[in-house]
Design a protein around this motif. Structure first.
Motif, PDB file in Angstrom:
ATOM      1  N   MET A  75       0.841  -1.180   0.000  1.00 17.32           N
ATOM      2  CA  MET A  75       0.000   0.000   0.000  1.00 17.32           C
ATOM      3  C   MET A  75       0.882   1.238   0.000  1.00 17.32           C
ATOM      4  O   MET A  75       1.819   1.359   0.765  1.00 17.32           O
ATOM      5  N   LYS A  76       0.566   2.166  -0.857  1.00 18.09           N
ATOM      6  CA  LYS A  76       1.361   3.371  -1.014  1.00 18.09           C
ATOM      7  C   LYS A  76       1.047   4.364   0.106  1.00 18.09           C
ATOM      8  O   LYS A  76      -0.112   4.638   0.406  1.00 18.09           O
ATOM      9  N   ARG A  77       2.092   4.901   0.713  1.00 15.26           N
ATOM     10  CA  ARG A  77       1.915   5.902   1.752  1.00 15.26           C
ATOM     11  C   ARG A  77       1.706   7.264   1.099  1.00 15.26           C
ATOM     12  O   ARG A  77       2.291   7.562   0.069  1.00 15.26           O
ATOM     13  N   THR A  78       0.892   8.079   1.736  1.00 18.22           N
ATOM     14  CA  THR A  78       0.695   9.426   1.216  1.00 18.22           C
ATOM     15  C   THR A  78       1.712  10.360   1.859  1.00 18.22           C
ATOM     16  O   THR A  78       2.044  10.237   3.030  1.00 18.22           O
ATOM     17  N   SER A  79       2.213  11.279   1.076  1.00 21.04           N
ATOM     18  CA  SER A  79       3.211  12.217   1.570  1.00 21.04           C
ATOM     19  C   SER A  79       2.543  13.289   2.426  1.00 21.04           C
ATOM     20  O   SER A  79       1.320  13.460   2.412  1.00 21.04           O
ATOM     21  N   ILE A  80       3.355  14.029   3.139  1.00 22.28           N
ATOM     22  CA  ILE A  80       2.831  15.114   3.973  1.00 22.28           C
ATOM     23  C   ILE A  80       2.178  16.171   3.089  1.00 22.28           C
ATOM     24  O   ILE A  80       1.114  16.706   3.421  1.00 22.28           O
ATOM     25  N   LYS A  81       2.792  16.453   1.949  1.00 25.41           N
ATOM     26  CA  LYS A  81       2.233  17.441   1.017  1.00 25.41           C
ATOM     27  C   LYS A  81       0.862  16.993   0.524  1.00 25.41           C
ATOM     28  O   LYS A  81      -0.082  17.787   0.500  1.00 25.41           O
ATOM     29  N   ASN A  82       0.747  15.731   0.149  1.00 28.07           N
ATOM     30  CA  ASN A  82      -0.526  15.211  -0.339  1.00 28.07           C
ATOM     31  C   ASN A  82      -1.574  15.217   0.772  1.00 28.07           C
ATOM     32  O   ASN A  82      -2.751  15.499   0.520  1.00 28.07           O
ATOM     33  N   THR A  83      -1.167  14.925   2.008  1.00 28.97           N
ATOM     34  CA  THR A  83      -2.096  14.956   3.137  1.00 28.97           C
ATOM     35  C   THR A  83      -2.621  16.369   3.359  1.00 28.97           C
ATOM     36  O   THR A  83      -3.815  16.566   3.611  1.00 28.97           O
ATOM     37  N   ARG A  84      -1.748  17.360   3.254  1.00 27.64           N
ATOM     38  CA  ARG A  84      -2.185  18.756   3.401  1.00 27.64           C
ATOM     39  C   ARG A  84      -3.133  19.160   2.286  1.00 27.64           C
ATOM     40  O   ARG A  84      -4.128  19.857   2.521  1.00 27.64           O
ATOM     41  N   ILE A  85      -2.814  18.760   1.067  1.00 30.27           N
ATOM     42  CA  ILE A  85      -3.685  19.086  -0.068  1.00 30.27           C
ATOM     43  C   ILE A  85      -5.056  18.442   0.118  1.00 30.27           C
ATOM     44  O   ILE A  85      -6.087  19.080  -0.108  1.00 30.27           O
ATOM     45  N   ASN A  86      -5.081  17.181   0.552  1.00 30.27           N
ATOM     46  CA  ASN A  86      -6.352  16.491   0.804  1.00 30.27           C
ATOM     47  C   ASN A  86      -7.181  17.244   1.838  1.00 30.27           C
ATOM     48  O   ASN A  86      -8.388  17.430   1.668  1.00 30.27           O
ATOM     49  N   GLY A  87      -6.538  17.688   2.917  1.00 21.64           N
ATOM     50  CA  GLY A  87      -7.253  18.417   3.956  1.00 21.64           C
ATOM     51  C   GLY A  87      -7.803  19.739   3.464  1.00 21.64           C
ATOM     52  O   GLY A  87      -8.939  20.129   3.788  1.00 21.64           O
ATOM     53  N   GLU A  88      -7.006  20.447   2.683  1.00 18.29           N
ATOM     54  CA  GLU A  88      -7.443  21.743   2.169  1.00 18.29           C
ATOM     55  C   GLU A  88      -8.589  21.578   1.166  1.00 18.29           C
ATOM     56  O   GLU A  88      -9.561  22.343   1.184  1.00 18.29           O
ATOM     57  N   VAL A  89      -8.484  20.584   0.289  1.00 22.04           N
ATOM     58  CA  VAL A  89      -9.559  20.327  -0.680  1.00 22.04           C
ATOM     59  C   VAL A  89     -10.837  19.910   0.048  1.00 22.04           C
ATOM     60  O   VAL A  89     -11.937  20.352  -0.310  1.00 22.04           O
ATOM     61  N   LEU A  90     -10.718  19.086   1.092  1.00 24.25           N
ATOM     62  CA  LEU A  90     -11.886  18.669   1.872  1.00 24.25           C
ATOM     63  C   LEU A  90     -12.575  19.874   2.496  1.00 24.25           C
ATOM     64  O   LEU A  90     -13.800  20.020   2.406  1.00 24.25           O
ATOM     65  N   LYS A  91     -11.796  20.771   3.080  1.00 25.16           N
ATOM     66  CA  LYS A  91     -12.360  21.960   3.720  1.00 25.16           C
ATOM     67  C   LYS A  91     -13.060  22.848   2.693  1.00 25.16           C
ATOM     68  O   LYS A  91     -14.188  23.309   2.924  1.00 25.16           O
ATOM     69  N   GLU A  92     -12.418  23.073   1.560  1.00 24.50           N
ATOM     70  CA  GLU A  92     -13.007  23.945   0.539  1.00 24.50           C
ATOM     71  C   GLU A  92     -14.224  23.303  -0.132  1.00 24.50           C
ATOM     72  O   GLU A  92     -15.204  23.993  -0.412  1.00 24.50           O
ATOM     73  N   LEU A  93     -14.177  21.999  -0.391  1.00 28.26           N
ATOM     74  CA  LEU A  93     -15.350  21.317  -0.965  1.00 28.26           C
ATOM     75  C   LEU A  93     -16.534  21.418  -0.021  1.00 28.26           C
ATOM     76  O   LEU A  93     -17.671  21.653  -0.457  1.00 28.26           O
ATOM     77  N   SER A  94     -16.293  21.222   1.264  1.00 30.96           N
ATOM     78  CA  SER A  94     -17.376  21.335   2.243  1.00 30.96           C
ATOM     79  C   SER A  94     -17.989  22.724   2.220  1.00 30.96           C
ATOM     80  O   SER A  94     -19.212  22.880   2.248  1.00 30.96           O
ATOM     81  N   ARG A  95     -17.141  23.755   2.157  1.00 31.55           N
ATOM     82  CA  ARG A  95     -17.630  25.127   2.121  1.00 31.55           C
ATOM     83  C   ARG A  95     -18.426  25.394   0.841  1.00 31.55           C
ATOM     84  O   ARG A  95     -19.520  25.964   0.889  1.00 31.55           O
ATOM     85  N   ILE A  96     -17.900  24.944  -0.290  1.00 31.88           N
ATOM     86  CA  ILE A  96     -18.565  25.185  -1.577  1.00 31.88           C
ATOM     87  C   ILE A  96     -19.925  24.494  -1.618  1.00 31.88           C
ATOM     88  O   ILE A  96     -20.928  25.086  -2.026  1.00 31.88           O
ATOM     89  N   ILE A  97     -19.969  23.237  -1.162  1.00 26.64           N
ATOM     90  CA  ILE A  97     -21.235  22.485  -1.193  1.00 26.64           C
ATOM     91  C   ILE A  97     -22.245  23.099  -0.232  1.00 26.64           C
ATOM     92  O   ILE A  97     -23.435  23.204  -0.539  1.00 26.64           O
ATOM     93  N   SER A  98     -21.789  23.539   0.933  1.00 24.59           N
ATOM     94  CA  SER A  98     -22.717  24.081   1.932  1.00 24.59           C
ATOM     95  C   SER A  98     -23.232  25.470   1.585  1.00 24.59           C
ATOM     96  O   SER A  98     -24.408  25.769   1.802  1.00 24.59           O
ATOM     97  N   TYR A  99     -22.366  26.339   1.060  1.00 24.08           N
ATOM     98  CA  TYR A  99     -22.739  27.745   0.934  1.00 24.08           C
ATOM     99  C   TYR A  99     -22.881  28.256  -0.497  1.00 24.08           C
ATOM    100  O   TYR A  99     -23.647  29.181  -0.732  1.00 24.08           O
ATOM    101  N   ASP A 100     -22.139  27.713  -1.448  1.00 26.11           N
ATOM    102  CA  ASP A 100     -22.105  28.313  -2.777  1.00 26.11           C
ATOM    103  C   ASP A 100     -23.068  27.684  -3.780  1.00 26.11           C
ATOM    104  O   ASP A 100     -23.513  28.354  -4.694  1.00 26.11           O
TER     105      ASP A 100
END
Length: 126
Positions: free
Chosen positions: A1-26
């Motif tokens: 199983m491939k490990r995710t890098s710290i950079k990819n983990t940060r990107i995943n978190g940021e995309v999750l936060k922004e997707l949640s905001r876009i779906i909820s409010y925009d």
């Protein structure tokens, strides 16, 4: 199983936060249920694709309508994501349904029922 890098983990978190905001409010699509949440996001390391796991607190009809609304609004969501997150490439988003929250609520109710039944049986035994 491939490990995710710290950079990819940060990107995943940021995309999750922004997707949640876009779906909820925009998004103003009436098909999208108000109790919709993004549970998990996986962006590929080349930033070309994104898998977004969506949970809807409601019945199967609400889930199917929400997924249909999200698929039809994917271009708008991608454009808004590109505005809010500065990435080399804006990923193409694919939505998947996630029933983990509904499953957890159901299991919690079953556990509560078993505890109540045990308490009732102990009261009867006295």
């Amino acid at each position: 199983m491939k490990r995710t890098s710290i950079k990819n983990t940060r990107i995943n978190g940021e995309v999750l936060k922004e997707l949640s905001r876009i779906i909820s409010y925009d998004i103003k699509d009436p098909r999208i249920h108000p109790m919709t949440s993004v549970t998990h996001v996986m962006v590929t390391s080349d930033l070309k694709e994104c898998k977004a796991y969506i949970s809807v607190l409601g019945d199967e009809e609400a889930l199917s309508e929400t997924m249909e609304g999200l698929r039809s609004a994917s271009g708008f969501i991608r454009k808004e994501l590109a505005k809010s997150i500065n990435l080399r490439n804006t990923p193409e988003i694919t939505f998947y349904s996630d029933n983990s929250i509904e499953y957890a609520i159901n299991m919690s109710k079953k556990i509560d029922d078993v505890i109540k039944q045990q308490e009732h049986d102990e009261d009867d035994a006295e």
